[in-house]
Design an enzyme around this catalytic site. Structure first.
Site, PDB file in Angstrom:
ATOM      1  CB  ALA A  29      -0.938  -0.018   1.208  1.00 49.71           C
ATOM      2  CD  GLN A  32       6.310   2.669  -9.365  1.00 49.74           C
ATOM      3  OE1 GLN A  32       6.206   3.785  -9.845  1.00 49.74           O
ATOM      4  NE2 GLN A  32       6.875   1.671 -10.019  1.00 49.74           N
ATOM      5  CB  ALA A  34      -0.650   0.910  -3.504  1.00 49.43           C
ATOM      6  N   GLY A 147       2.147  -8.889  -7.916  1.00 52.59           N
ATOM      7  CA  GLY A 147       3.595  -8.923  -7.661  1.00 52.59           C
ATOM      8  C   GLY A 147       4.288  -9.969  -8.519  1.00 52.59           C
ATOM      9  CG  ASN A 148       6.123  -9.120 -12.060  1.00 54.30           C
ATOM     10  OD1 ASN A 148       5.322  -9.863 -12.618  1.00 54.30           O
ATOM     11  ND2 ASN A 148       6.279  -7.838 -12.386  1.00 54.30           N
ATOM     12  CG  ASP A 176       1.392  -8.604 -20.174  1.00 50.92           C
ATOM     13  OD1 ASP A 176       2.505  -8.068 -20.217  1.00 50.92           O
ATOM     14  OD2 ASP A 176       0.980  -9.227 -19.169  1.00 50.92           O
ATOM     15  CG  HIS A 204       3.283 -10.336 -16.343  1.00 52.72           C
ATOM     16  ND1 HIS A 204       2.943  -9.417 -17.303  1.00 52.72           N
ATOM     17  CD2 HIS A 204       3.933  -9.622 -15.371  1.00 52.72           C
ATOM     18  CE1 HIS A 204       3.361  -8.215 -16.949  1.00 52.72           C
ATOM     19  NE2 HIS A 204       3.972  -8.318 -15.778  1.00 52.72           N
TER      20      HIS A 204
HETATM   21  N1  LIG Z   1       1.674  -8.193 -13.169  1.00 50.95           N
HETATM   22  C1  LIG Z   1       1.895  -7.001 -13.686  1.00 50.95           C
HETATM   23  O1  LIG Z   1       1.410  -6.677 -14.772  1.00 50.95           O
HETATM   24  C2  LIG Z   1       2.785  -6.014 -12.990  1.00 50.95           C
HETATM   25  C3  LIG Z   1       3.435  -6.347 -11.829  1.00 50.95           C
HETATM   26  N2  LIG Z   1       4.246  -5.448 -11.193  1.00 50.95           N
HETATM   27  C4  LIG Z   1       4.869  -5.877  -9.932  1.00 50.95           C
HETATM   28  O2  LIG Z   1       4.133  -5.325  -8.825  1.00 50.95           O
HETATM   29  C5  LIG Z   1       4.990  -5.287  -7.676  1.00 50.95           C
HETATM   30  C6  LIG Z   1       4.888  -3.946  -6.982  1.00 50.95           C
HETATM   31  O3  LIG Z   1       5.349  -2.928  -7.813  1.00 50.95           O
HETATM   32  P1  LIG Z   1       5.472  -1.401  -7.302  1.00 50.95           P
HETATM   33  O4  LIG Z   1       4.235  -0.966  -6.612  1.00 50.95           O
HETATM   34  O5  LIG Z   1       5.982  -0.626  -8.446  1.00 50.95           O
HETATM   35  O6  LIG Z   1       6.653  -1.568  -6.224  1.00 50.95           O
HETATM   36  P2  LIG Z   1       7.062  -0.576  -5.034  1.00 50.95           P
HETATM   37  O7  LIG Z   1       8.432  -0.971  -4.635  1.00 50.95           O
HETATM   38  O8  LIG Z   1       6.770   0.832  -5.373  1.00 50.95           O
HETATM   39  O9  LIG Z   1       6.030  -1.015  -3.887  1.00 50.95           O
HETATM   40  C7  LIG Z   1       6.041  -2.286  -3.348  1.00 50.95           C
HETATM   41  C8  LIG Z   1       5.513  -2.192  -1.930  1.00 50.95           C
HETATM   42  O10 LIG Z   1       5.352  -3.518  -1.446  1.00 50.95           O
HETATM   43  C9  LIG Z   1       5.721  -3.504  -0.092  1.00 50.95           C
HETATM   44  N3  LIG Z   1       5.993  -4.853   0.397  1.00 50.95           N
HETATM   45  C10 LIG Z   1       7.125  -5.587   0.317  1.00 50.95           C
HETATM   46  N4  LIG Z   1       6.974  -6.772   0.938  1.00 50.95           N
HETATM   47  C11 LIG Z   1       5.707  -6.791   1.415  1.00 50.95           C
HETATM   48  C12 LIG Z   1       4.957  -7.731   2.152  1.00 50.95           C
HETATM   49  N5  LIG Z   1       5.487  -8.906   2.549  1.00 50.95           N
HETATM   50  N6  LIG Z   1       3.676  -7.430   2.463  1.00 50.95           N
HETATM   51  C13 LIG Z   1       3.137  -6.259   2.093  1.00 50.95           C
HETATM   52  N7  LIG Z   1       3.800  -5.323   1.404  1.00 50.95           N
HETATM   53  C14 LIG Z   1       5.077  -5.582   1.071  1.00 50.95           C
HETATM   54  C15 LIG Z   1       6.945  -2.585  -0.060  1.00 50.95           C
HETATM   55  O11 LIG Z   1       7.229  -2.139   1.268  1.00 50.95           O
HETATM   56  C16 LIG Z   1       6.460  -1.477  -0.983  1.00 50.95           C
HETATM   57  O12 LIG Z   1       5.750  -0.464  -0.265  1.00 50.95           O
HETATM   58  C17 LIG Z   1       6.391  -5.632  -8.195  1.00 50.95           C
HETATM   59  O13 LIG Z   1       6.648  -7.018  -7.938  1.00 50.95           O
HETATM   60  C18 LIG Z   1       6.280  -5.384  -9.682  1.00 50.95           C
HETATM   61  O14 LIG Z   1       7.229  -6.114 -10.418  1.00 50.95           O
HETATM   62  C19 LIG Z   1       4.436  -4.193 -11.683  1.00 50.95           C
HETATM   63  C20 LIG Z   1       3.795  -3.801 -12.847  1.00 50.95           C
HETATM   64  C21 LIG Z   1       2.932  -4.690 -13.601  1.00 50.95           C
HETATM   65  O1  LIG Z   2       8.219  -5.179 -16.156  1.00 49.25           O
HETATM   66  C1  LIG Z   2       8.138  -5.142 -14.912  1.00 49.25           C
HETATM   67  O2  LIG Z   2       8.989  -5.529 -14.129  1.00 49.25           O
HETATM   68  C2  LIG Z   2       6.848  -4.621 -14.357  1.00 49.25           C
HETATM   69  C3  LIG Z   2       5.781  -5.329 -15.067  1.00 49.25           C
HETATM   70  O3  LIG Z   2       5.471  -6.457 -14.755  1.00 49.25           O
HETATM   71  C4  LIG Z   2       5.262  -4.725 -16.290  1.00 49.25           C
HETATM   72  O4  LIG Z   2       5.454  -3.534 -16.530  1.00 49.25           O
HETATM   73  O5  LIG Z   2       4.633  -5.454 -17.041  1.00 49.25           O
END
Ligand SMILES: NC(=O)C1=CN([C@@H]2O[C@H](COP(=O)(O)OP(=O)(O)OC[C@H]3O[C@@H](n4cnc5c(N)ncnc54)[C@H](O)[C@@H]3O)[C@@H](O)[C@H]2O)C=CC1
Ligand SMILES: O=C([O-])CC(=O)C(=O)O
Length: 350
Positions: A29, A32, A34, A147-148, A176, A204
């Site tokens: 939460a 970025q 969120a 999450g990835n 995608d 993905h």
């Molecule tokens: N499937 C998809 O299409 C996409 C997936 N993602 C993935 O989404 C995830 C998050 O991306 P962002 O928000 O940009 O990252 P970010 O780094 O800005 O935020 C991630 C947040 O998760 C928190 N976090 C870490 N471990 C945690 C836990 N055990 N429980 C709860 N919160 C926890 C962190 O403290 C941080 O606030 C990444 O794994 C990213 O690769 C990103 C874009 C697209």
């Molecule tokens: O590429 C990454 O790591 C983040 C993501 O999953 C996407 O933008 O599709």
């Protein structure tokens, strides 16, 4: 007659504004994605304009001061549907009685990494959170893993929550899907809603297969197949596929941060379709449990398929013709998922 209809409408409005709030968890939460997502959920774009919401915001303890700032901003939005916001780092609070869980929280990749490089850091999170869903959430909870590496994390979460149906778990490949629709729309000079039924098959990751063999494009009122609309098979078999496969990496290279605005939009599209169903005659892409699929994909995987949804229940669109080009790409991405699954299970057994 008009008065009668107006008072019936008012009764329906009154009744629905008294609907019980649903409890929606967003993890990560303070992150970025969120930050781009929470406003849309809280204002009714996902679960409906008459559905009150209790938002539960989970992050790790050191990030709670940041989450407090997000809570203040949500309060300052003065959104009528938002009944309560609960910031927490405690799984017993975060996963309690959930109707929907959007699992974003985890480490994002940086430039030069593949998403599967995050497996070691992230898979334990999804095992623990699957366990928390099992223990505290409603058995009807709909779980979206973002999450990835999203497919494999989703599989591990589902396996860790054996009393929740596997069908309640899905992972995000809608970003995608939206990327693919948008690329075709731009190529044809039409709006993105003029393109439907693109498919993302598989993982993905950079092995995903964006497929437009069954896609339709509306060009000046005439609906036609994507190949006829684009009129450039070499592009569709080459740059189109690699652009979608590598789009996440291209955004990271440019922004030094991974996609957030577009990821949040895709999360909203995905969850709204689970809640309200897909449009008649249309399908979307999401990663779902592959058991019983008719495309010969190994069963114990979360694989992205063409999906239709009705009454909060998804089904894989069956019977689409698959040529040799598509077959090879569908199998390659399945093979990567088998490898990821086995690596994840290895990490978890250590
Ligand atoms: N499937 C998809 O299409 C996409 C997936 N993602 C993935 O989404 C995830 C998050 O991306 P962002 O928000 O940009 O990252 P970010 O780094 O800005 O935020 C991630 C947040 O998760 C928190 N976090 C870490 N471990 C945690 C836990 N055990 N429980 C709860 N919160 C926890 C962190 O403290 C941080 O606030 C990444 O794994 C990213 O690769 C990103 C874009 C697209
Ligand atoms: O590429 C990454 O790591 C983040 C993501 O999953 C996407 O933008 O599709």
């Amino acid at each position: 007659m008009l008065t009668l209809l107006t008072s019936m409408y008012m009764m329906v409005r009154t009744f629905s504004s008294q609907a019980e709030p649903i409890r929606v968890l967003v993890t990560g939460a303070a992150g970025q994605i969120a930050y781009s997502l929470l406003y849309s959920i809280a204002k009714g774009d996902v679960f409906g304009k008459d559905q009150p919401i209790i938002l539960v915001l989970l992050d790790i303890p050191p990030m709670l001061p940041v989450v407090d700032g997000v809570v203040m901003e949500l309060q300052d939005c003065a959104l009528p549907l938002l009944r309560e916001v609960i910031p927490t780092a405690d799984e017993a609070v975060g996963f309690k009685d959930l109707d929907a869980a959007i699992l974003v929280g985890s480490m994002p990749r940086r430039e030069g990494m593949e998403r599967k490089d995050l497996l070691k850091a992230n898979v334990a999170i999804f095992k623990a959170q699957g366990g928390a869903l099992e223990k505290y959430a409603k058995k009807t909870v709909k779980v979206l893993v973002v999450g990835n590496p999203a497919n494999t994390n989703c599989l591990i979460a589902a396996k860790s929550a054996p009393s929740i149906p596997k069908e309640n778990f899905s992972c995000l490949t809608r970003l995608d899907h939206n990327r693919a629709s948008s690329q075709v729309a731009m190529r044809c000079g039409v709006s993105s809603d003029s393109v439907k039924n693109v498919i993302i098959w598989g993982n993905h990751s950079s092995t995903q297969y964006p497929d437009v063999h069954h896609a339709k494009v509306n060009v000046n009122g005439a609906e036609m197949g994507a190949y006829d609309a684009v009129k450039d098979d070499a592009w569709l078999h080459g740059d189109f596929i690699s652009t979608v496969q590598l789009r996440g990496a291209a955004v990271i290279k440019a922004r030094k941060l991974s996609s957030a605005m577009s990821a949040a939009k895709a999360i909203c599209d995905h969850m709204r379709d689970i809640w309200f169903g897909t449009k008649e005659g249309e399908f979307i892409s999401m990663g779902v449990y592959a058991a019983g699929n008719s495309y010969g994909i190994a069963e114990d995987l979360i694989y992205s398929f063409p999906i239709q949804i009705k009454n909060k229940t998804w089904k894989i669109v069956d019977g689409l013709s698959i040529n040799d080009f598509s077959r090879a790409k569908m199998d390659a991405t399945a093979a990567e998922l088998v490898e990821e699954r086995d690596t994840a299970l290895d990490f978890l057994s250590q």
